[in-house]
Design an enzyme around this catalytic site. Structure first.
Site, mmCIF file in Angstrom:
data_model
loop_
_atom_site.group_PDB
_atom_site.id
_atom_site.type_symbol
_atom_site.label_atom_id
_atom_site.label_comp_id
_atom_site.label_asym_id
_atom_site.label_seq_id
_atom_site.Cartn_x
_atom_site.Cartn_y
_atom_site.Cartn_z
ATOM 1 N N TYR A 187 -3.131 0.197 14.441
ATOM 2 C CA TYR A 187 -4.104 -0.074 13.217
ATOM 3 C C TYR A 187 -4.962 -1.219 13.528
ATOM 4 C CZ TYR A 187 -4.995 -2.151 8.857
ATOM 5 O OH TYR A 187 -5.677 -2.703 7.747
ATOM 6 N N SER A 198 -9.930 -6.135 8.631
ATOM 7 C CA SER A 198 -8.856 -6.871 8.007
ATOM 8 C C SER A 198 -7.718 -7.175 9.389
ATOM 9 C CB SER A 198 -7.247 -5.791 7.964
ATOM 10 O OG SER A 198 -6.206 -6.225 7.971
#
Length: 323
Positions: A185, A160
């Protein structure tokens, strides 16, 4: 792989490309793929694209009953039970796959979690690092003999743009000194890129090439642990949950880069690269906003990739891959 390899190749596709666009004319008859998370969101679109091209797709799923319902109208796929944060479950799934296959052409690590509340799994691992990285690391290692048997396998790891939030926190990767869900994350997504870099270094000698990618901004089940208000505050959706954020993709557009990575002849003989919008991404600077795209240099650094690999080997007690 060096930063000079992180240059666009002149792909005919763009951010607007869909699964149908990138898979047009692709024939995967006789090939087998494993797609984690292949029954929802981007994973479901990925499974559809692969099976439509003739591949047989195995979908390891934490919720196998739910997966079978989601995939019931798609021919050419099967579901097996697997929980990425339970290494015994990962090894059992890999053993089940290995018992029925003599080769594996494509492995796509699509499953993941994002911005979750603090969770401890296994021996106290931070949950996002465990689910997004350690689980896929162990699965790939266990399936590696099948990948190497093809002489031309590809491993695709969904990362990501969130990797730009942080490098690996070498001093405290499990956030024992205080938890931040977004940094956790970001670290897990950086781990995904570094994993692909070193896997490619080891695997290229056996014809196994690896790529990491940013699929784009898409509203899927990945946001399930974020409140509606948090998504509204970030400008992603309106009060009814409708997507209003700029540059958001459809699930089909989001799955396109992964399928392009798995099948494009433009990537033959290449690997260890970070991709976005069906193209090789450029290296971004620390000052560039996340939404400007690109990959941070720390996420593709070979020394860091080797260091994370060794950390992951020790953590998961996985059999090493040798050149």
């Amino acid at each position: 792989m060096t930063t000079t390899d992180q240059q666009p190749l002149g792909s005919p596709f763009s951010a607007a490309a869909t699964v149908e666009d990138v898979m047009a004319g692709v024939d995967l008859s006789g090939m087998t793929a494993v797609v984690t998370g292949g029954y929802s969101g981007l994973g479901l679109e990925t499974t559809r694209g692969l099976t439509a091209a003739g591949a047989h797709v195995i979908v390891p799923a934490r919720r196998p009953a739910t997966a079978r319902v989601a995939l019931q109208n798609i021919e050419g796929c099967e579901v097996i039970a697997m929980d990425l944060v339970d290494l015994d479950s990962v090894r059992a799934a890999a053993a089940q796959i290995s018992a029925h296959l003599d080769r594996l052409d494509i492995l796509m690590a699509v499953a993941g979690v994002m911005a979750t509340p603090e969770r401890r799994v296994g021996p106290g691992w931070e949950g996002q690092l465990a689910a997004n990285h350690f689980g896929h690391f162990a699965l790939t290692s266990e399936l590696y003999p099948l990948l190497a048997a093809t002489d031309s396998a590809r491993v695709i790891v969904n990362s990501s743009a969130g990797h730009s939030l942080t490098d690996i926190r070498w001093h405290d990767p499990h956030f024992r000194t205080g938890y931040d869900k977004w940094l956790a994350y970001g670290q897990a997504k950086t781990a995904n890129v570094l994993f692909a870099v070193h896997l490619d270094t080891l695997g290229r000698h056996h014809g196994v090439r690896a790529f990491a990618l940013h699929p784009g901004k898409i509203i899927t089940g990945l946001q399930r642990e974020m409140s509606l208000q948090e998504q509204i505050d970030r400008g992603w959706v309106d009060e009814q949950g409708n997507v209003i954020g700029a540059d958001f993709k459809t699930p089909s557009q989001g799955a396109a880069t992964g399928l392009w990575a798995a099948t494009s002849p433009l990537l033959n003989g290449r690997g260890g690269l970070y991709l976005e919008d069906c193209e090789v991404a450029s290296v971004s600077t620390p000052e560039q906003p996340m939404d400007d795209g690109g990959v941070r240099e720390y996420a593709i650094a070979p020394d860091a990739a080797a260091r994370l690999w060794n950390l992951s080997l020790a953590a998961t007690a996985t059999t090493p891959i040798t050149r």
